[in-house]
Design an enzyme around this catalytic site. Structure first.
Site, PDB file in Angstrom:
ATOM      1  N   ASP A 197       0.901  -1.150   0.000  1.00  0.00           N
ATOM      2  CA  ASP A 197       0.000   0.000   0.000  1.00  0.00           C
ATOM      3  C   ASP A 197       0.937   1.196   0.000  1.00  0.00           C
ATOM      4  O   ASP A 197       1.608   1.458   1.012  1.00  0.00           O
ATOM      5  CB  ASP A 197      -0.877   0.013   1.258  1.00  0.00           C
ATOM      6  CG  ASP A 197      -1.829   1.198   1.254  1.00  0.00           C
ATOM      7  OD1 ASP A 197      -1.397   2.305   0.894  1.00  0.00           O
ATOM      8  OD2 ASP A 197      -3.003   1.027   1.606  1.00  0.00           O
ATOM      9  N   HIS A 198       1.005   1.906  -1.117  1.00  0.00           N
ATOM     10  CA  HIS A 198       2.105   2.872  -1.225  1.00  0.00           C
ATOM     11  C   HIS A 198       2.001   4.020  -0.219  1.00  0.00           C
ATOM     12  O   HIS A 198       2.980   4.678   0.066  1.00  0.00           O
ATOM     13  CB  HIS A 198       2.273   3.379  -2.666  1.00  0.00           C
ATOM     14  CG  HIS A 198       1.301   4.438  -3.076  1.00  0.00           C
ATOM     15  ND1 HIS A 198       0.036   4.167  -3.514  1.00  0.00           N
ATOM     16  CD2 HIS A 198       1.403   5.788  -3.122  1.00  0.00           C
ATOM     17  CE1 HIS A 198      -0.586   5.289  -3.810  1.00  0.00           C
ATOM     18  NE2 HIS A 198       0.216   6.295  -3.585  1.00  0.00           N
ATOM     19  N   HIS A 260      -5.698   2.976   1.489  1.00  0.00           N
ATOM     20  CA  HIS A 260      -4.875   4.111   1.908  1.00  0.00           C
ATOM     21  C   HIS A 260      -5.427   4.807   3.160  1.00  0.00           C
ATOM     22  O   HIS A 260      -4.700   5.071   4.106  1.00  0.00           O
ATOM     23  CB  HIS A 260      -4.761   5.144   0.780  1.00  0.00           C
ATOM     24  CG  HIS A 260      -4.213   4.586  -0.504  1.00  0.00           C
ATOM     25  ND1 HIS A 260      -3.291   3.570  -0.532  1.00  0.00           N
ATOM     26  CD2 HIS A 260      -4.440   4.910  -1.804  1.00  0.00           C
ATOM     27  CE1 HIS A 260      -2.990   3.285  -1.786  1.00  0.00           C
ATOM     28  NE2 HIS A 260      -3.679   4.080  -2.583  1.00  0.00           N
TER      29      HIS A 260
HETATM   30  C1  BG6 Z   1      -3.720   4.882  -6.089  1.00  0.00           C
HETATM   31  C2  BG6 Z   1      -5.121   4.946  -6.636  1.00  0.00           C
HETATM   32  O1  BG6 Z   1      -3.569   3.778  -5.258  1.00  0.00           O
HETATM   33  O2  BG6 Z   1      -3.450   6.074  -5.354  1.00  0.00           O
HETATM   34  C3  BG6 Z   1      -5.321   6.193  -7.495  1.00  0.00           C
HETATM   35  O3  BG6 Z   1      -5.376   3.782  -7.402  1.00  0.00           O
HETATM   36  C4  BG6 Z   1      -4.920   7.430  -6.734  1.00  0.00           C
HETATM   37  O4  BG6 Z   1      -6.663   6.292  -7.936  1.00  0.00           O
HETATM   38  C5  BG6 Z   1      -3.533   7.264  -6.118  1.00  0.00           C
HETATM   39  O5  BG6 Z   1      -4.932   8.521  -7.637  1.00  0.00           O
HETATM   40  C6  BG6 Z   1      -3.210   8.423  -5.200  1.00  0.00           C
HETATM   41  O6  BG6 Z   1      -1.880   8.322  -4.772  1.00  0.00           O
HETATM   42  P1  BG6 Z   1      -1.055   9.617  -4.349  1.00  0.00           P
HETATM   43  O7  BG6 Z   1       0.236   9.072  -3.858  1.00  0.00           O
HETATM   44  O8  BG6 Z   1      -0.933  10.469  -5.579  1.00  0.00           O
HETATM   45  O9  BG6 Z   1      -1.866  10.308  -3.290  1.00  0.00           O
END
Ligand code: BG6
Length: 510
Positions: A197-198, A260
């Site tokens: 989960d990044h 997230h």
């Molecule tokens: C991804 C989603 O996991 O996270 C996207 O699939 C979203 O829809 C993105 O735009 C948002 O990531 P960040 O790091 O730009 O907030």
């Protein structure tokens, strides 16, 4: 002064960060995530000399590319998506010589045998000793085939040396996540599995742990006695872009909230872990998520709101509505905005609402968590704003990363009149450096075998369990209620405001 006792379990996030010799195998090598995020992140680690000297990356995808074509494509990807990281040609050349490519049909055994031959050859040539990370950045429906084929061909047999990284989404509801977990546990050990989960790779998200547990003054206040409620916002200005194929069957609840936002929630609400090692943090996260529920599971309309963006204006441009976006089903009821009130039934949080919201085509890209403290018990002063504001602690995850604390101060002048002011910490100015991309950290952790920032099977299932009442209610084919619309460039449907105003609260203005 009393010396601080070192924790004998102080491992994990603090360990020496040099991976052993390694082959990194990237499934989905021709995909968007690989080009935008993964290859630039690995290249930055290479430039920072954080990769082992014996290292090779094998890209795997359907296309019939050669090693040379793959290297050229990846060079173009770095130039396009990480132009500041391109570096000198010699450095790229050195990195490119470690890139290889193997065409693969994900369902076909021969492809895996061919891949394995290449891996064995690279392993022998560079004396890598069997350490392999398989990164599955492919469509979730292909996860089972990939896992089964990797297992059948013996490529993930060594529990101590072979790892698998699985991109989100991990399932699309509780039963499918459980099924996927069963497939995973049938072919490998949980120690080998890195569910990504990044958001957990973001410095500011990790800093929530440091903030809470490296400072003595906040933790005593971090509970129902002092906190009125908590707001978590992840707002995006982008729309669905070219991802309707995935997004239209997913939506904001599955795409963002279940993972997230729930991860941010878990770090904010969990108990102090006994250590930062693999399971210390994850044990606490899973406990708090297991104690969490939507506020009114039997009356979803009372505690959750969904919306879909309609056409509107943003930065002087007219933006198409979700239903007009390419490849979106014109009848789609997929939510692009979700707001929900969660409650956590434990000693620390009983009675404290956590409001979570996320959406696309909102006015601002901003992710933050705001802790609203209780009002003082007795008003002694007059406030310039007519009403004394509560103290608010805000952790800004992105952009403008930092932390601020809002408190009341006396306005200069003969009267005792108060006004809210902010004490502000900003990452950029305090450390004079940009925070690293989340993938830099997570890819390196997967190579190091550090699972702290990855989700365990029970954690994923607990998060799905929390959102199940929403999925059930919103996807009931008999339910006549359609998703409400909000104009692109606004903060979601009016009902999202009402979710708080009916309880005498307001979303923070961002
Ligand atoms: C991804 C989603 O996991 O996270 C996207 O699939 C979203 O829809 C993105 O735009 C948002 O990531 P960040 O790091 O730009 O907030």
């Amino acid at each position: 002064m009393v010396a601080l006792a070192p924790n004998p379990l102080r491992i994990g996030l603090t360990q020496e960060r040099v991976p052993a010799p390694l082959l990194f195998v990237l499934f989905g090598a021709s995909g968007d995530l690989a080009a935008r995020k993964l290859i630039p992140a690995i290249y930055r680690q290479f430039q920072a000399r954080r990769l082992p000297a014996q290292f090779a990356l094998v890209g795997v995808a359907r296309r019939e590319w050669t090693h040379e074509i793959y290297r050229e494509k990846m060079h173009a990807a770095v130039e396009e998506f990480a132009p500041n990281d391109v570096g000198r040609p010699g450095v790229w050349g050195d990195f490119a010589s470690r890139l290889f490519y193997s065409p693969l049909n994900i369902q076909e055994r021969e492809s895996y045998l061919r891949l394995n031959e290449l891996l064995d050859r690279l392993d022998r040539e560079q004396n890598i000793r069997g350490n392999r990370v398989f990164y599955l950045s492919v469509s979730p429906k292909l996860f089972p085939s990939a896992l089964e084929q990797l297992a059948d061909t013996g490529m993930i047999a060594d529990v101590s040396k072979n790892r698998i990284v699985i991109e989100k989404p991990f399932g699309r509801d509780l039963p499918s996540a459980q099924e996927l977990n069963q497939i995973v546990s049938a072919v490998c050990d949980e120690k080998q599995v890195f569910r990504i989960d990044h958001y957990l790779g973001k410095e500011t998200v990790q800093n929530m742990m440091v903030f809470r547990f490296a400072n003595a003054i906040f933790e005593p206040l971090w509970n129902r006695n002092y906190i009125d409620h908590v707001q978590i916002t992840v707002a995006e200005t982008v729309g669905v872009e070219e991802r309707a194929g995935y997004y239209d069957s997913s939506g904001a609840l599955r795409d963002m909230l279940q993972n997230h936002l729930m991860q941010i929630y878990a770090l904010a609400a969990m108990e102090p872990p006994v250590s930062l090692g693999g399971d210390g943090v994850r044990n606490e996260k899973v406990k708090v998520v297991q104690a969490t529920r939507v506020a009114n599971p039997r009356n979803i309309a009372a505690c959750a709101v969904r919306g879909q963006y309609s056409s509107g204006w943003m930065s002087g441009r007219q933006i198409p509505g979700y239903l007009e976006e390419p490849d979106v089903n014109p009848e789609s009821a997929t939510p692009t905005f979700v707001a929900v009130k969660l409650m956590c039934d434990n000693w620390r949080w009983q009675g404290v609402p956590f409001y979570l919201r996320t959406g696309k085509r909102l006015p601002k890209k901003v992710s933050e968590i705001a802790i609203f403290f209780r009002q003082v018990p007795l008003l002694l002063f007059e406030s310039a704003a007519q009403q004394l504001s509560p103290n608010v602690l805000t952790m800004r995850i992105q952009p403008d990363e930092g932390i601020s604390l809002r408190f009341e101060a006396k306005m200069p002048g003969p009267d005792i009149l108060t006004r809210s002011v902010d004490m502000d910490f900003q990452y950029g100015t305090a450390f004079g450096t940009k925070t690293a991309d989340a993938y830099d950290r997570l890819l390196l952790d997967s190579m190091l075998g550090d699972q702290t920032l990855f989700m365990r099977s029970d954690e994923v299932e607990a998060a799905w369990r929390v959102v199940t009442p929403l999925l059930t209610d919103w996807e009931d084919p008999d339910a006549s209620h359609r998703v409400s619309q909000y104009e692109a460039g606004t903060w979601g449907p009016a009902a999202a405001e009402e979710l708080l105003t009916k309880e005498g609260r307001r979303w923070r203005r961002l």
